[in-house]
Design an enzyme around this catalytic site. Structure first.
Site, PDB file in Angstrom:
ATOM      1  N   SER A  86       0.826  -1.215   0.000  1.00 51.37           N
ATOM      2  CA  SER A  86       0.000   0.000   0.000  1.00 51.37           C
ATOM      3  C   SER A  86       0.856   1.259   0.000  1.00 51.37           C
ATOM      4  O   SER A  86       0.336   2.373   0.030  1.00 51.37           O
ATOM      5  CB  SER A  86      -0.927   0.007   1.226  1.00 51.37           C
ATOM      6  OG  SER A  86      -0.182  -0.181   2.412  1.00 51.37           O
ATOM      7  N   THR A 136     -39.575  27.224 -10.444  1.00 47.99           N
ATOM      8  CA  THR A 136     -39.898  25.884  -9.966  1.00 47.99           C
ATOM      9  C   THR A 136     -40.081  25.085 -11.245  1.00 47.99           C
ATOM     10  O   THR A 136     -40.542  25.638 -12.262  1.00 47.99           O
ATOM     11  CB  THR A 136     -41.195  25.844  -9.130  1.00 47.99           C
ATOM     12  OG1 THR A 136     -42.273  26.277  -9.955  1.00 47.99           O
ATOM     13  CG2 THR A 136     -41.107  26.757  -7.905  1.00 47.99           C
ATOM     14  N   HIS A 137     -39.669  23.831 -11.242  1.00 45.53           N
ATOM     15  CA  HIS A 137     -39.667  23.001 -12.467  1.00 45.53           C
ATOM     16  C   HIS A 137     -38.839  23.650 -13.579  1.00 45.53           C
ATOM     17  O   HIS A 137     -39.073  23.396 -14.754  1.00 45.53           O
ATOM     18  CB  HIS A 137     -41.086  22.762 -12.985  1.00 45.53           C
ATOM     19  CG  HIS A 137     -42.063  22.356 -11.930  1.00 45.53           C
ATOM     20  ND1 HIS A 137     -42.346  21.047 -11.640  1.00 45.53           N
ATOM     21  CD2 HIS A 137     -42.803  23.097 -11.046  1.00 45.53           C
ATOM     22  CE1 HIS A 137     -43.234  20.987 -10.651  1.00 45.53           C
ATOM     23  NE2 HIS A 137     -43.515  22.226 -10.262  1.00 45.53           N
ATOM     24  N   SER A 187     -13.156  26.731 -27.547  1.00 44.77           N
ATOM     25  CA  SER A 187     -13.267  25.508 -28.337  1.00 44.77           C
ATOM     26  C   SER A 187     -12.212  25.557 -29.425  1.00 44.77           C
ATOM     27  O   SER A 187     -11.911  26.621 -29.963  1.00 44.77           O
ATOM     28  CB  SER A 187     -14.661  25.430 -28.960  1.00 44.77           C
ATOM     29  OG  SER A 187     -14.620  24.628 -30.123  1.00 44.77           O
ATOM     30  N   LYS A 236     -17.032  30.072 -28.941  1.00 41.80           N
ATOM     31  CA  LYS A 236     -17.413  29.392 -27.706  1.00 41.80           C
ATOM     32  C   LYS A 236     -16.659  29.879 -26.480  1.00 41.80           C
ATOM     33  O   LYS A 236     -15.486  30.237 -26.528  1.00 41.80           O
ATOM     34  CB  LYS A 236     -17.166  27.866 -27.849  1.00 41.80           C
ATOM     35  CG  LYS A 236     -18.085  27.202 -28.829  1.00 41.80           C
ATOM     36  CD  LYS A 236     -19.478  26.958 -28.262  1.00 41.80           C
ATOM     37  CE  LYS A 236     -19.470  25.844 -27.283  1.00 41.80           C
ATOM     38  NZ  LYS A 236     -19.948  24.586 -27.809  1.00 41.80           N
ATOM     39  N   GLU A 274     -18.704  22.599 -15.126  1.00 43.87           N
ATOM     40  CA  GLU A 274     -19.098  21.243 -15.531  1.00 43.87           C
ATOM     41  C   GLU A 274     -18.339  20.190 -14.728  1.00 43.87           C
ATOM     42  O   GLU A 274     -18.901  19.172 -14.313  1.00 43.87           O
ATOM     43  CB  GLU A 274     -18.840  21.044 -17.025  1.00 43.87           C
ATOM     44  CG  GLU A 274     -19.724  21.906 -17.909  1.00 43.87           C
ATOM     45  CD  GLU A 274     -19.246  21.897 -19.354  1.00 43.87           C
ATOM     46  OE1 GLU A 274     -19.828  21.160 -20.150  1.00 43.87           O
ATOM     47  OE2 GLU A 274     -18.280  22.620 -19.679  1.00 43.87           O
ATOM     48  N   LYS A 300      -8.246   3.526   1.794  1.00 40.29           N
ATOM     49  CA  LYS A 300      -7.514   4.785   1.638  1.00 40.29           C
ATOM     50  C   LYS A 300      -7.574   5.427   0.264  1.00 40.29           C
ATOM     51  O   LYS A 300      -7.856   6.622   0.158  1.00 40.29           O
ATOM     52  CB  LYS A 300      -6.050   4.571   2.034  1.00 40.29           C
ATOM     53  CG  LYS A 300      -5.887   4.311   3.513  1.00 40.29           C
ATOM     54  CD  LYS A 300      -4.475   4.003   3.892  1.00 40.29           C
ATOM     55  CE  LYS A 300      -4.436   3.156   5.139  1.00 40.29           C
ATOM     56  NZ  LYS A 300      -5.081   1.819   4.945  1.00 40.29           N
TER      57      LYS A 300
HETATM   58  N1  ARG Z   1      -1.193  -1.293   5.367  1.00 40.26           N
HETATM   59  C1  ARG Z   1      -2.147  -1.797   6.297  1.00 40.26           C
HETATM   60  C2  ARG Z   1      -3.484  -1.085   6.106  1.00 40.26           C
HETATM   61  O1  ARG Z   1      -3.498  -0.086   5.508  1.00 40.26           O
HETATM   62  C3  ARG Z   1      -1.667  -1.586   7.685  1.00 40.26           C
HETATM   63  C4  ARG Z   1      -2.221  -2.543   8.682  1.00 40.26           C
HETATM   64  C5  ARG Z   1      -1.715  -3.881   8.428  1.00 40.26           C
HETATM   65  N2  ARG Z   1      -2.048  -4.769   9.448  1.00 40.26           N
HETATM   66  C6  ARG Z   1      -1.927  -6.095   9.322  1.00 40.26           C
HETATM   67  N3  ARG Z   1      -2.281  -6.816  10.312  1.00 40.26           N
HETATM   68  N4  ARG Z   1      -1.445  -6.639   8.242  1.00 40.26           N
HETATM   69  O2  ARG Z   1      -4.512  -1.559   6.533  1.00 40.26           O
END
Ligand code: ARG
Length: 465
Positions: A24, A156-157, A278, A284, A291, A326
């Site tokens: 990660s 409205t609408h 454009s 344009k 957007e 994450k």
């Molecule tokens: N990189 C892991 C996470 O984001 C950290 C925790 C890992 N824990 C484990 N028991 N392998 O969740």
């Protein structure tokens, strides 16, 4: 090669693809500062409770400070073999200070470590979003104050309904962003309990002091259940949920800007800074920023949906599934921040076309309700009858191809003989908005007062934060 951090019982290293799916570091490296902050608090606590010596603690803290600098200067080498930010930092610490580094992980697990890091990170993000929303509100309130009495059609609408003022319309969004801000801050309160010290899942036999780490990290208190502490991601879900609602508001406002900026409406001009041309059609001026703000809700709501799916059905306590919390959240945070920044810029630069707005406000028989209200007030008609009479008068104007306030008194009297000259006073759009003095209504006096109150409130806020 087996993993340096947990490879004790392994004779072989991971398959290439295992390393790839497991690591990660490519995204959780952005937690580095929080990881170091958490580790320093943990280390201070270990020393205070004499679980490690003061001497070792000092070495560890010094090493962590060096690592912080290395990362900030771009001198740190992140390694995928070391999986994640926690082990990258710990491995570097060992390089810098030797085996003493291994004492830092006493009475701790990556499970409570990552929960702590992420909470600290999300807490910072909430504070950042709240500050950003303050800025957006300020931009809206300033425009609302400038255009408190500029009349435009209210819809409205998306059909002309009754005249309102531009200031009134903009203040509607100030209220929405105020609620968004409140939701974020409310979630922050619930978030602000400390997972650190839950260790892997069951707590620890070491005599740790969780109140101390809570205090050091700015948490209100330690979380009360170690299983919950390592497996809770509500704080991310709740934040994403608040952001999704706020992104809905941003998307609605963007849509209005897009519509208002068309040649057909011609209500506003977006600045060069927030428009694009454009490559084929020289005439344009495209509202690309609006957007994109309108569209980015997809990512934010997507992240909420995605993380909800990840968490659904997960047994207690930690599972590696939770590492999937994450990337989506980071993406949502980055894009939400961009949305608010772009919207703030667009609003600050916004130029209304006053003539077009006012003229449009008078089209579509927008003061028909004012006529009906007059019939109720002056002729004591039941509203339903007044509604019917007004409908006939509108039909008359429509037949002649003119506005309501262009009809003659005689014309109106052919429908309702009781109508008097004073009716003419209520048929202009200016008169219409001015009459809507009820609390929260669109009269310029109201709107000006509200805008002023908001200005004071926002100023007070920025001077106390
Ligand atoms: N990189 C892991 C996470 O984001 C950290 C925790 C890992 N824990 C484990 N028991 N392998 O969740």
């Amino acid at each position: 090669m087996t993993n340096k951090m947990w490879g004790g019982r392994f004779s072989d290293g991971p398959a290439q693809i295992m390393e790839e799916i497991n690591a990660s570091i490519s995204f959780d490296k952005r937690l580095y500062a929080k990881d170091i902050e958490g580790s320093k608090a943990h280390c201070a606590m270990l020393a205070k409770t004499t679980i490690i010596s003061q001497q070792d603690a000092s070495k560890i803290v010094e090493g962590l400070d060096t690592i912080l600098l290395e990362i900030e200067n771009g001198d740190f080498k992140f390694s995928r073999q070391l999986e994640d930010i926690h082990m990258n930092i710990e491995a570097r610490l060992a390089e810098l200070i030797g085996p003493v580094a291994g004492r830092l992980h006493t009475a701790r697990s990556r499970n409570d470590q990552v929960a702590t890091d992420f909470k600290l990170y999300v807490r910072d993000m909430i504070d950042h979003f709240v500050t950003q929303l303050d800025g957006l509100q300020a931009a809206l309130v300033e425009k609302a104050d400038d255009f408190a009495s500029l009349v435009m059609p209210g819809f409205t609408h998306l059909q002309t309904a009754q005249p309102v003022t531009l200031g009134h319309h903009l203040l509607a969004y100030v209220e929405m962003f105020e609620r968004d801000r409140g939701r974020l801050l409310d979630g922050r309160k619930r978030l602000n309990e400390n997972p650190l010290g839950a260790a892997a899942l069951a707590g620890t036999p070491f005599p740790i002091d969780r109140d101390m780490t809570s205090k050091l990290l700015g948490f209100e208190r330690p979380m009360g259940n170690s299983l919950d502490a390592v497996s809770d991601r509500d704080f991310v879900l709740e934040t994403l949920s608040s952001l999704s609602i706020s992104a809905v508001h941003l998307s609605r406002l963007s849509e209005e800007l897009v519509i208002w900026a068309t040649a057909q409406f011609g209500f506003i001009t977006l600045s060069d800074g927030f428009s694009t041309g454009s490559s084929i059609m020289p005439q344009k001026r495209n509202p690309d920023a609006a957007e994109l703000v309108r569209a980015k809700i997809g990512r934010i709501a997507g992240a909420l949906q995605g993380l909800t799916m990840v968490m659904k059905g997960l047994p207690l306590a930690y599972s590696k599934d939770m590492q999937e919390d994450k990337e989506m959240a980071f993406d949502a945070f980055d894009n939400y921040s961009l949305m608010v920044a772009a919207m703030t810029g667009m609003i600050a630069d916004l130029q209304p076309n006053e003539e077009r707005m006012t003229a449009a406000a008078a089209h579509g028989y927008s003061t028909a309700t004012d006529l009906a209200d007059w019939l109720v007030r002056e002729l004591n008609m039941p509203f339903r009858d007044a509604h019917h009479v007004t409908g006939e008068i509108v039909a008359l104007a429509e037949k002649q191809g003119i506005r309501l306030d262009e009809l003659t008194l005689e014309d109106m009297q052919t429908v309702e003989p009781g109508i008097k000259k004073s009716v003419l006073e209520v048929l202009s759009v200016q008169q219409s908005v001015a009459s809507r003095m009820s609390y929260g209504g669109t009269s310029p006096t109201n709107v000006k007062k509200m805008a002023q109150q908001w200005l004071t409130r926002l100023e007070k806020r920025s001077s106390t934060s």
